[in-house]
Design a protein around this motif. Structure first.
Motif, PDB file in Angstrom:
ATOM      1  N   ASP A   1     -29.289  74.964  91.286  1.00 18.89           N
ATOM      2  CA  ASP A   1     -29.093  75.621  89.992  1.00 18.89           C
ATOM      3  C   ASP A   1     -29.694  77.023  90.088  1.00 18.89           C
TER       4      ASP A   1
ATOM      5  N   PRO B   1     -27.179  73.332  81.430  1.00 16.68           N
ATOM      6  CA  PRO B   1     -28.634  73.434  81.510  1.00 16.68           C
ATOM      7  C   PRO B   1     -29.282  72.146  81.000  1.00 16.68           C
TER       8      PRO B   1
ATOM      9  N   HIS C   1     -23.338  77.688  85.771  1.00 12.78           N
ATOM     10  CA  HIS C   1     -24.423  77.033  85.034  1.00 12.78           C
ATOM     11  C   HIS C   1     -24.443  77.574  83.595  1.00 12.78           C
TER      12      HIS C   1
ATOM     13  N   HIS D   1     -28.254  79.989  79.893  1.00 12.95           N
ATOM     14  CA  HIS D   1     -29.143  78.828  79.989  1.00 12.95           C
ATOM     15  C   HIS D   1     -29.526  78.248  78.636  1.00 12.95           C
TER      16      HIS D   1
ATOM     17  N   GLU E   1     -31.096  79.988  88.880  1.00 12.48           N
ATOM     18  CA  GLU E   1     -31.781  80.543  87.706  1.00 12.48           C
ATOM     19  C   GLU E   1     -33.176  80.956  88.160  1.00 12.48           C
TER      20      GLU E   1
ATOM     21  N   GLN F   1     -33.910  73.700  92.138  1.00 10.47           N
ATOM     22  CA  GLN F   1     -33.896  75.058  91.599  1.00 10.47           C
ATOM     23  C   GLN F   1     -34.654  75.981  92.533  1.00 10.47           C
TER      24      GLN F   1
HETATM   25 ZN   LIG Z   1     -30.941  75.233  84.697  1.00  8.90          ZN
END
Ligand SMILES: [Zn+2]
Length: 297
Positions: free
Chosen positions: A17, A130, A90, A94, A19, A231
């Motif tokens: 993911d 998210p 994604h 978020h 981010e 992540q």
């Molecule tokens: Zn996320």
């Protein structure tokens, strides 16, 4: 004990993911979205480290990328595509799907798709909400995803958890709308409960051997490909610490970060891995011919 069957092992799906550390949902009560632009960004260096690790292990993965990140770091999007990985969405900002109206959700997922496709020069057909924020209260989100041109979602976590989860939903990929697959992240069934077995804080917290056992069990007992996720912040030992967070959030976010990169290396060595779209949408022959097909025909 039965001898293992002599077919090649299943391929599992590796997903990231994309981010930054300050965008994770657990920090939402502590960091205002309006302040994101002023924080030190770590995502570019972290994705570079992840791409290097995947290249070293010769693994292709799926990167569920935020529109917010893509807009500011187009070079990250290009590096993902250049590495042969799947570029997926994604959403833009978020925000949990469960916090948005259908119209706002459509705006979020459609703008992210267009941005990623324009920057990456590839079709984007996968989406992960998210915080796995599609559940009983917002099943309309699947209609919106299909209408926006997505072909699969990986947004339901079939466990009981304080922030997300739909424990009685299917554990493996299933057509949730015509033309749209839901591909849940992986659980192991123990008694009447589903245990999380697919990454995140659990992978950092549990001993590596237990995580490995769970994926093996899904491959060998359920006969299914697992879906693993992490992540970029989970490999970042030097990320700035967020002040003032409660003890539970602090523990969940930071536990065992220094061990994760080595653990991921072992995980990549111990199983066969691939992109979500190749494994579940059949974009490339990825399963042994003698194994049953996952595709819902
Ligand atoms: Zn996320």
């Amino acid at each position: 004990m039965l001898m293992p069957t002599p077919v090649p092992p299943l391929r599992n799906a590796m997903s990231i993911d994309v981010e930054d550390y300050f965008q994770v949902s657990a920090f939402a009560p502590y960091i205002r979205r309006d302040d994101w632009h002023g924080l030190e960004c770590r995502v570019e260096r972290n994705i570079a480290a992840i791409l290097a690790l995947l290249a070293e292990k010769d693994v292709k993965a799926t990167f569920f990328t935020l529109g917010w990140i893509a807009e500011r770091y187009p070079q990250v999007v290009r590096a993902i595509v250049a590495g042969g990985h799947e570029l997926a969405s994604h959403g833009y900002g978020h925000e949990r799907a469960s916090d948005l109206s259908p119209a706002a959700f459509l705006e979020d997922i459609a703008s992210a798709k267009k941005l990623l496709e324009d920057l990456g020069g590839v079709a984007v057909t996968g989406y992960r909400a998210p915080s796995f924020s599609i559940g009983k209260g917002n099943l309309w989100a699947f209609d919106v995803l299909r209408d926006a041109g997505y072909r699969y979602s990986s947004s339901v976590y079939p466990i009981a958890h304080d922030h997300y989860g739909m424990p009685d939903s299917p554990r493996f990929a299933y057509p949730v709308r015509e033309g749209l697959l839901e591909i849940p992240v992986t659980t192991v069934r123990m008694g009447s409960r589903n245990l999380p077995s697919s990454g995140g804080g659990y992978f950092r917290l549990l001993p590596y051997a237990l995580s490995r056992w769970m994926i093996r069990r899904v491959n060998e007992v359920d006969g299914e490909s697992a879906v693993f996720y992490f992540q970029p912040g989970e490999i970042d030992v030097h990320q700035p610490r967020i002040a003032g967070i409660d003890a539970k959030t602090r523990f969940r976010h930071y536990v065992n970060i220094p061990r994760v990169e080595a653990r991921l290396g072992r995980l990549l060595d111990d199983f066969r891995w691939g992109r979500m779209d190749e494994i579940f949408l059949g974009r490339e022959s990825s399963r042994p011919a003698s194994a049953p097909s996952l595709s819902p025909a």
